[in-house]
Scaffold this active site. Structure first.
Site, PDB file in Angstrom:
ATOM      1  N   HIS A 160       5.199 -14.741  -2.848  1.00  0.00           N
ATOM      2  CA  HIS A 160       4.965 -13.273  -2.614  1.00  0.00           C
ATOM      3  C   HIS A 160       4.962 -11.485  -2.117  1.00  0.00           C
ATOM      4  O   HIS A 160       5.169 -10.761  -2.516  1.00  0.00           O
ATOM      5  CB  HIS A 160       4.057 -13.205  -0.375  1.00  0.00           C
ATOM      6  CG  HIS A 160       2.492 -12.447  -0.954  1.00  0.00           C
ATOM      7  ND1 HIS A 160       1.597 -13.108  -0.240  1.00  0.00           N
ATOM      8  CD2 HIS A 160       2.481 -11.163  -0.025  1.00  0.00           C
ATOM      9  CE1 HIS A 160       0.587 -12.192  -0.527  1.00  0.00           C
ATOM     10  NE2 HIS A 160       0.940 -10.947   0.251  1.00  0.00           N
TER      11      HIS A 160
ATOM     12  N   CYS B 213       9.605  -2.569   4.988  1.00  0.00           N
ATOM     13  CA  CYS B 213       9.600  -4.216   5.469  1.00  0.00           C
ATOM     14  C   CYS B 213       9.037  -5.370   4.462  1.00  0.00           C
ATOM     15  O   CYS B 213       8.425  -5.544   5.886  1.00  0.00           O
ATOM     16  CB  CYS B 213       9.995  -3.846   6.825  1.00  0.00           C
ATOM     17  SG  CYS B 213      11.443  -5.454   7.096  1.00  0.00           S
TER      18      CYS B 213
ATOM     19  N   ILE C  34      10.103  -9.271   4.616  1.00  0.00           N
ATOM     20  CA  ILE C  34      10.519 -10.610   4.600  1.00  0.00           C
ATOM     21  C   ILE C  34      10.482 -11.839   3.901  1.00  0.00           C
ATOM     22  O   ILE C  34       9.175 -11.766   3.384  1.00  0.00           O
ATOM     23  CB  ILE C  34      10.726 -10.754   6.261  1.00  0.00           C
ATOM     24  CG1 ILE C  34      10.715  -9.423   6.456  1.00  0.00           C
ATOM     25  CG2 ILE C  34      12.049 -11.869   6.752  1.00  0.00           C
ATOM     26  CD1 ILE C  34      11.381  -9.800   8.640  1.00  0.00           C
TER      27      ILE C  34
ATOM     28  N   GLU D  13       0.422  -1.484  -0.025  1.00  0.00           N
ATOM     29  CA  GLU D  13      -0.489   0.149  -0.093  1.00  0.00           C
ATOM     30  C   GLU D  13       0.616   1.380   0.217  1.00  0.00           C
ATOM     31  O   GLU D  13       0.424   2.241  -0.126  1.00  0.00           O
ATOM     32  CB  GLU D  13      -1.259   0.081   1.265  1.00  0.00           C
ATOM     33  CG  GLU D  13      -2.329  -0.806   1.075  1.00  0.00           C
ATOM     34  CD  GLU D  13      -1.763  -2.519   0.853  1.00  0.00           C
ATOM     35  OE1 GLU D  13      -1.064  -2.791   2.233  1.00  0.00           O
ATOM     36  OE2 GLU D  13      -2.286  -3.155   0.805  1.00  0.00           O
TER      37      GLU D  13
HETATM   38  C1  DLZ Z   1       0.540 -10.514   3.202  1.00  0.00           C
HETATM   39  C2  DLZ Z   1       1.606  -9.365   3.345  1.00  0.00           C
HETATM   40  C3  DLZ Z   1       3.374 -10.611   3.785  1.00  0.00           C
HETATM   41  C4  DLZ Z   1       3.173 -12.162   4.198  1.00  0.00           C
HETATM   42  N1  DLZ Z   1       4.394  -9.984   3.941  1.00  0.00           N
HETATM   43  C5  DLZ Z   1       4.594  -8.707   4.211  1.00  0.00           C
HETATM   44  C6  DLZ Z   1       5.676  -8.370   4.727  1.00  0.00           C
HETATM   45  O1  DLZ Z   1       6.066  -9.054   5.221  1.00  0.00           O
HETATM   46  N2  DLZ Z   1       5.801  -7.262   4.856  1.00  0.00           N
HETATM   47  C7  DLZ Z   1       5.011  -5.550   4.126  1.00  0.00           C
HETATM   48  O2  DLZ Z   1       5.272  -5.076   4.246  1.00  0.00           O
HETATM   49  N3  DLZ Z   1       3.560  -6.732   3.695  1.00  0.00           N
HETATM   50  C8  DLZ Z   1       3.434  -7.653   3.676  1.00  0.00           C
HETATM   51  N4  DLZ Z   1       2.850  -8.153   3.567  1.00  0.00           N
HETATM   52  C9  DLZ Z   1       1.071  -7.374   3.395  1.00  0.00           C
HETATM   53  C10 DLZ Z   1       1.578  -7.019   2.120  1.00  0.00           C
HETATM   54  O3  DLZ Z   1       2.647  -5.409   1.531  1.00  0.00           O
HETATM   55  C11 DLZ Z   1      -0.071  -6.133   1.828  1.00  0.00           C
HETATM   56  O4  DLZ Z   1      -0.707  -5.031   2.816  1.00  0.00           O
HETATM   57  C12 DLZ Z   1      -1.398  -7.087   1.599  1.00  0.00           C
HETATM   58  O5  DLZ Z   1      -0.974  -7.756   0.760  1.00  0.00           O
HETATM   59  C13 DLZ Z   1      -3.000  -5.871   1.305  1.00  0.00           C
HETATM   60  O6  DLZ Z   1      -2.961  -5.864  -0.007  1.00  0.00           O
END
Ligand code: DLZ
Length: 158
Positions: free
Chosen positions: A97, A89, A91, A67
């Site tokens: 994903h 961040c 990871i 976002e």
């Molecule tokens: C879903 C997700 C995952 C698995 N890992 C992270 C991450 O390591 N860092 C991060 O900033 N966001 C992660 N997200 C959330 C996605 O950025 C996003 O908010 C969702 O897919 C909803 O659009």
């Protein structure tokens, strides 16, 4: 961004542009909050140290790094904002994903900067694990939030 031998965190503040009247928006991802809060502290303090006024730095949170692009766009469309700093961040996990989020946010942030013709800085960590993230959020590899802020300052002096 830094390599293991080069870090913008040690950037000299000599001969930099006057940012005392510049307005900054910092967009912070809430995912991996312990890391992104440290990035935010670094970015905020660095802007202050280089002459920004506290009241000229606004903060917006977004749920995850995916976002950040839209959050950056909402900030960048405000004509009073001179630069936007995006902090997140992502990871590496077991699935792809990670790749989709990283690609999307890198491209999205790039597009926002080009569309609004102002610095929109990519301060997103993409580590393999939590420790690598912490090492780069105030740990042994500096703070990439500082570096993102310095990048914004440097771009304003372009
Ligand atoms: C879903 C997700 C995952 C698995 N890992 C992270 C991450 O390591 N860092 C991060 O900033 N966001 C992660 N997200 C959330 C996605 O950025 C996003 O908010 C969702 O897919 C909803 O659009």
């Amino acid at each position: 961004m830094a390599t293991s031998t080069k870090s913008l965190s040690e950037f000299s503040s000599k001969n930099i542009t006057d940012i005392s009247s510049k307005k900054f928006a910092i967009v912070v991802s809430e995912w991996n909050e312990d890391v992104t809060e440290a990035l935010y502290s670094g970015a905020f303090q660095t802007l202050i140290q280089h002459g920004a006024k506290k009241e000229n730095i606004s903060r917006k949170n977004v749920p995850g790094s995916f976002e950040l692009s839209l959050g950056a766009q909402w900030c960048a469309q405000d004509e009073t904002i001179d630069a936007v700093i995006c902090l997140g961040c992502v990871i590496q996990g077991e699935t792809r994903h990670f790749d989709f989020i990283c690609d999307a946010v890198a491209q999205g942030i790039t597009q926002v900067g080009l569309k609004y013709n102002k610095p929109v800085i990519f301060g997103v960590l993409t580590p393999d694990n939590q420790q690598q993230a912490l090492d780069r959020a105030g740990g042994k590899h500096g703070n990439k939030g500082d570096e993102a802020a310095i990048t914004a300052v440097k771009m304003l002096g372009f």
